[in-house]
Design an enzyme around this catalytic site. Sequence first.
Site, PDB file in Angstrom:
ATOM      1  N   SER A 173       4.169  44.214  29.711  1.00 54.83           N
ATOM      2  CA  SER A 173       5.524  44.769  29.846  1.00 54.83           C
ATOM      3  C   SER A 173       6.393  43.852  30.689  1.00 54.83           C
ATOM      4  O   SER A 173       5.909  43.187  31.599  1.00 54.83           O
ATOM      5  CB  SER A 173       5.435  46.148  30.515  1.00 54.83           C
TER       6      SER A 173
ATOM      7  N   TYR B 250       2.450  51.355  38.039  1.00 48.63           N
ATOM      8  CA  TYR B 250       2.329  51.143  36.585  1.00 48.63           C
ATOM      9  C   TYR B 250       2.463  49.650  36.289  1.00 48.63           C
ATOM     10  O   TYR B 250       1.629  49.061  35.615  1.00 48.63           O
ATOM     11  CB  TYR B 250       3.403  51.936  35.827  1.00 48.63           C
TER      12      TYR B 250
ATOM     13  N   LYS C 272      -0.281  46.567  34.791  1.00 47.70           N
ATOM     14  CA  LYS C 272      -0.032  45.612  33.705  1.00 47.70           C
ATOM     15  C   LYS C 272      -0.295  44.187  34.192  1.00 47.70           C
ATOM     16  O   LYS C 272      -0.964  43.392  33.539  1.00 47.70           O
ATOM     17  CB  LYS C 272       1.411  45.731  33.205  1.00 47.70           C
TER      18      LYS C 272
END
Length: 336
Positions: free
Chosen positions: A124, A148, A152
Amino acid sequence: MKVLLTGGAGFIGSHTCVELINAGHTPVIADNFDNSCPEVINRIEEITGVRPKLYEIDVCDGEKVREMFKAESFDAVIHFAGLKAVGESCALPLRYYRNNIDSTLTLLEVMAEFGVANFVFSSSATVYGVPKEVPLVEGMPTGCTNPYGWTKLMNEQILTDASSADDNLSVVLLRYFNPIGAHESGRIGEDPNGIPNNLMPYITQVAAGKLEQLGVFGDDYPTRDGTGVRDYIHVVDLAKAHVKAIDYAAERKGVEIFNIGTGTGYSVLDIVNTFMRVNNLTIPYAIKPRRAGDVAECYADATKAREILGWQAEKTLDDMCRDSWNWQSNNKNGYK
Ligand code: WQD
């Protein structure tokens, strides 16, 4: 190729499944339906005429993953499965680290046992943190602002180290920007649980009368109209990038990172106004305070994907707004 899609019943996974079938590949879905539903499999069959094989498992469960690899001879893995709500990750960091990291480690261990060498990872743009400059280029500094995003970036590091240690492992890291839109059939699309965090599903639910009014998070950013600028990409274009990525992974070894965006930034008001024009609808909105953690601008330099993957986005913002509404208006309660 036979391709394992972890989280393949999700928004991006299901669209990728359709494009893999269209390209003559054999996708197999592993999903625990934590953030998706079995109806998606029926819709994929309806669209393509092919029903992908399904394993309803948690890919953190090593024994279940091993059984699946024993039963199937995969040529590649695309790892979509993961928790993905930025705000929730701040409230439940351990759940995010456990789920999003364990799944990758489990897959890598089992892939090594079965000699499966090609791994495409759903990363991302959030790994860039607060961009120092835009457009973002793959070699720019990374650093995250929420758990989050860190999961990644940590997965990118794990995959990089695993590939360095195993000459046979080929890894492609796809850094998604802002996926929106839906398949033209309107039979698969974005179906968030509860009140949407993301802009487009919030807009479509306002348009559908499920939500009263859109809150625009801040109009005092240093941007063209003061609202946040992002690189919105049609989910079908994003899905097609995965088809290119598995072919690329199969042709070489090592690790390669690609921004998967259009290279164009649009503001919140650009999205709202385009959505209203394309769909001939009114979206009531009010300016609200900035949302914590938001950045002013984030959009891609997509040159590398074009030059090396031979991929570039083809769909327009009008397509994204039209297809988003086509999905929502034909599926008022998503897949439920
Ligand atoms: C877009 C713009 C908001 C909602 C996140 C994740 C990213 C990726 C995509 C997973 C911003 C504004 C939004 C609303 C608004 N997800 N907005 N009102 O934050 O760019 O990216 O989703 O990989 O990792 O960080 O997307 O759609 O939430 O916001 O004004 O109700 O819309 O401020 O400018 P974001 P978003």
